[in-house]
Structure formats: structure tokens, C-alpha cells
Design a protein around this motif. Sequence first.
Motif, PDB file in Angstrom:
ATOM      1  N   SER A 201       0.802  -1.226   0.000  1.00 24.24           N
ATOM      2  CA  SER A 201       0.000   0.000   0.000  1.00 24.24           C
ATOM      3  C   SER A 201       0.831   1.270   0.000  1.00 24.24           C
ATOM      4  O   SER A 201       0.306   2.350   0.225  1.00 24.24           O
ATOM      5  N   LEU A 209       0.189  -0.112  -9.524  1.00 24.62           N
ATOM      6  CA  LEU A 209      -1.233  -0.061  -9.868  1.00 24.62           C
ATOM      7  C   LEU A 209      -1.466   0.767 -11.122  1.00 24.62           C
ATOM      8  O   LEU A 209      -2.221   0.370 -12.022  1.00 24.62           O
ATOM      9  N   ALA A 213      -2.764  -0.821 -14.542  1.00 22.08           N
ATOM     10  CA  ALA A 213      -4.049  -0.339 -15.045  1.00 22.08           C
ATOM     11  C   ALA A 213      -3.926   0.070 -16.503  1.00 22.08           C
ATOM     12  O   ALA A 213      -4.817  -0.202 -17.321  1.00 22.08           O
ATOM     13  N   THR A 225      -5.641  -7.600  -9.250  1.00 21.19           N
ATOM     14  CA  THR A 225      -6.183  -7.620  -7.891  1.00 21.19           C
ATOM     15  C   THR A 225      -5.176  -6.948  -6.966  1.00 21.19           C
ATOM     16  O   THR A 225      -3.980  -7.240  -7.025  1.00 21.19           O
ATOM     17  N   TRP A 226      -5.681  -6.068  -6.135  1.00 24.83           N
ATOM     18  CA  TRP A 226      -4.838  -5.318  -5.190  1.00 24.83           C
ATOM     19  C   TRP A 226      -5.146  -5.801  -3.775  1.00 24.83           C
ATOM     20  O   TRP A 226      -6.266  -5.671  -3.301  1.00 24.83           O
ATOM     21  N   VAL A 233      -9.160   0.989   2.379  1.00 25.06           N
ATOM     22  CA  VAL A 233      -8.201   1.753   1.574  1.00 25.06           C
ATOM     23  C   VAL A 233      -7.796   3.024   2.304  1.00 25.06           C
ATOM     24  O   VAL A 233      -6.625   3.401   2.348  1.00 25.06           O
ATOM     25  N   LYS A 256      -5.926   6.177  -7.626  1.00 25.26           N
ATOM     26  CA  LYS A 256      -7.331   6.212  -7.215  1.00 25.26           C
ATOM     27  C   LYS A 256      -8.245   6.184  -8.433  1.00 25.26           C
ATOM     28  O   LYS A 256      -9.272   5.478  -8.445  1.00 25.26           O
ATOM     29  N   VAL A 259      -8.531   2.684  -9.771  1.00 27.62           N
ATOM     30  CA  VAL A 259      -9.425   1.855  -8.961  1.00 27.62           C
ATOM     31  C   VAL A 259     -10.876   2.242  -9.219  1.00 27.62           C
ATOM     32  O   VAL A 259     -11.748   1.386  -9.414  1.00 27.62           O
ATOM     33  N   ASP A 260     -11.143   3.548  -9.231  1.00 31.09           N
ATOM     34  CA  ASP A 260     -12.517   4.017  -9.433  1.00 31.09           C
ATOM     35  C   ASP A 260     -13.057   3.617 -10.802  1.00 31.09           C
ATOM     36  O   ASP A 260     -14.259   3.410 -10.972  1.00 31.09           O
ATOM     37  N   ILE A 264      -9.192  -2.308 -11.358  1.00 31.19           N
ATOM     38  CA  ILE A 264      -8.497  -3.028 -10.290  1.00 31.19           C
ATOM     39  C   ILE A 264      -9.511  -3.517  -9.269  1.00 31.19           C
ATOM     40  O   ILE A 264     -10.373  -2.757  -8.814  1.00 31.19           O
ATOM     41  N   THR A 265      -9.411  -4.786  -8.894  1.00 30.17           N
ATOM     42  CA  THR A 265     -10.235  -5.348  -7.823  1.00 30.17           C
ATOM     43  C   THR A 265      -9.488  -5.198  -6.512  1.00 30.17           C
ATOM     44  O   THR A 265      -8.328  -5.628  -6.391  1.00 30.17           O
ATOM     45  N   VAL A 266     -10.114  -4.575  -5.524  1.00 31.99           N
ATOM     46  CA  VAL A 266      -9.459  -4.300  -4.246  1.00 31.99           C
ATOM     47  C   VAL A 266      -9.938  -5.316  -3.206  1.00 31.99           C
ATOM     48  O   VAL A 266     -11.147  -5.527  -3.034  1.00 31.99           O
TER      49      VAL A 266
END
Length: 442
Positions: A201, A209, A213, A225-226, A233, A256, A259-260, A264-266
Motif C-alpha cells: 500500500s 497499480l 491499469a 487484484t490489489w 483503503v 485512485k 481503482v474508481d 483493479i479489484t481491491v
Amino acid sequence: MSDLPVVVVGAGPVGLAAAAELVERGLSLVVLERAGQAGAAVAEWHHVRLFSRWSELVAPAADRLLAATGWERPPDGEYPTGQEWADRYLRPLADTLGDRVRFGVEVVGVARRGRDRVVDAGRDSEPVTVHVRHTDGSEERITAAGVVDASGTWGSPNPLGGDGLPAIGERAAVERISYRVPNLAEKKARYAGRHVVIAGSGHSALTALVAFADLAEQEPTTRITWLLRRGAVGSTFGGGDADQLPARGALGLRAKAAVDAGHITVVTGFRTETVEHDNGALVLVSDSGQRVSDVDEVVVLTGFRPDLSWLSELRLELDATLQAPVALAPLIDPNVHSCGTVYPHGVKELSHPEPNVYLAGMKSYGRAPTFLAMTGYEQVRSIAAALAGDHVSADRVELVLPETGVCGGAGVFDDPAQDQAGGCCGAPAEPQTLTLSAPSAR
């Protein structure tokens, strides 16, 4: 001992800055680097762009030393890649230092001459002996007035396992695990169209990431996958527009956005306990029984730790949690401090019961991730002053650092010692634009 050299371990940014400071002080010195070039670790992430500008990456004493040679200083406002930092600054600096820098020399031990760590007598009068091994296997002992260990932590990445030790099965799966930010320009075929897990992180994880992405946009069958050990987060993306290092803030915003956008799957609250094999794929299992299946590749970016094994005969006073000097540890505790809120420090905080032996740079921070190159440059300025007997200058530590929202308040990190990768400048931050077209510093 005034005729003996000071031994600097590591020809990376802080080690070479220490050498420049010692040269200015008129002290004899030798820099020992096990790799074949200066900036060897930096060169391993040559494809990554730093979030610090050139103005924050050139040590003052090194700048003065290089200026006398006609060196062309890079523009202060530009952000170099690791390759550029090594090529345009670190290697010219090593060349300027000349035969004071020795390559292909690995330090395998340091001790007080004729005394193991149990013996009291002579510790403040006998010199230090530095045991080294050359690439041909031959050995040598160098008698030194002092030692500045700027060897960094790059060679000791933290494992995937959630308890700080390798997960069960992690070693057996090592061919499918990377502990560095991959260069996707060179390794696209390894990751494209596959299920990639990124664990960590810190800033290195955010860098990965963003890069992955971009790859997923180009190759839609790529799954990312994160994994985060923390339960949410939260502040992982950092200070954003409020970050006084703009590129660092921009990195968090880009991660961010990825992810949004659903690239990416968190998975939060995941502390890996076991790495299993299932029909050619990996399965990651957490300590609570969560499972992430059908994994092809794992990128582990959970930070680094210092290698203290070859310092075992020295009397070092290290914090039990961070493995940093005890006087420094409270100032860099990532539960409390960000890069910019670390109190300026020098020889006073870096001293040990063993006289004239110092850990500097990233290694001085132990497992804390909040290191900036500027911090290391001020450390070695203070250390060099002390070794030269200028204690007034050594104690006068002045440094203004950029602040960030990344880790500025108590309780921000669930697991600060093990869930943070990268740091503030000792590690890479932002990748080059991946149009898919990137060697080594301690």
C-alpha cells in the motif's frame, strides 16, 4: 587514527553524498560498492520516474564538487527517471571521486580491531576493521577511522507473508513472484492477459497499480487484484493536490482513478498466510481463510528491511520495532510522521555506543518507509562534520522538507512496519508513460 580512511559502504545517492562531504572536510575516505557501477540499485528501477525534482536529488556538497569539473547540472524543476538519476548525476559523481570509489568489493563484516562486541577495553581508541570480499573470492581487511553504512535496504525486500516472514509456499512459488515494480516495457508478455496480484500500500504499490491499469486498458483480458493488509483503503492514496511534492500527490490520484474506473479489484484485510498451487495457478490464502484464486503472477511491494547481519560485532543501539537508531526511531515512526514532518536530525540521533560508526540514508530508517533523499544528504553532512571534529556544525542540523497527507497523523497505518512499500524518495514513485517502449544504487 587521523591518517586512516573513513569507509563509506555503498555507492548510491547517500553514500556518494557522504564521500563528497568527507572530501570537502579534507578527510581520507574510501567508498566500497559490491556492484560494478555507481547507483546500482537505482538502475534496477531505471524505468521509473521519481516524484522528487532534481533540486531535491542533488546533494549540496556533491553539487559543489561536480561544478568544479564543468558538470552540467540538470534543470531543477524536472523529474528524472532512475536511469537519468544514475547517468546524469550518480555516475559522474563517482567518476569525479575517482579511485576513492572501489567497485566489486562486498563488505562482509565490520568490527573493532582485535575485539569482538563483548570486549569493553579499547573500543574508543582502537580503529575499525572492515572485512571485504572481492569478486574473485579473495578477502581483505581495511583499517578505518570510522564507517558510514549507506548500503540501503534494496537488497532485502519484505516478503508476502502477513507476519513479516515468507508465507507457506512463498519460496516455492518464487519464479512467479516479483519483489520490485516490473518494467512492463520489457516484460509485457509476462503479465499481459493474466491475473496479476499486487500486494502492498505504499508508493511502489501505487506505481505498480498505475502501470498495470494502463496495461489492462491495452490488454483487456488482464486482471489486476490489489491486496491490502489494512482493513480499508483509507488514506492509501495520499495527499493528492495538498501534497507539497506534486508528483507524489499526482501518483495517488492516478492510482485512485484506476481503482474508481474498475480496472483493479481491491481486497482489504488480507494478510497472506499460504501460497498454494492449483492446476497451474496460484491461490493466495489469508490468515482468516480468504482466498484469491487463479493467480498467474504476484507483485509483492510490502517494503524493505535493513540487512544487519554483517554488523553483528558492533554495538549498535537499535529500536526494537523499526530497527532504526533508538534516538531516531520516535522521529520517523510512520504512525506519527510523514516525510515532511520528520524532525531534522543528524549525528546526535544517528550515533551508537560504537564510536564513529553510523547508519545513514535508507538503512538508518530501518523499516520505516518515510525517507527522502534530502534527509540522507543532511545526515551525512552532519556525520562528516563530526568525523572532522567540527561538532558545532555537526549539531546544527537545518532542513525544510515538503509535507504530505500520506502519513501525517497517528493511527493512519494498520501495520506500519510491514504494510508500507517504497517510502518517500528512497524508492520510485511514478512510472513513465507506458507507450511500451528501461541497471544498480544502494
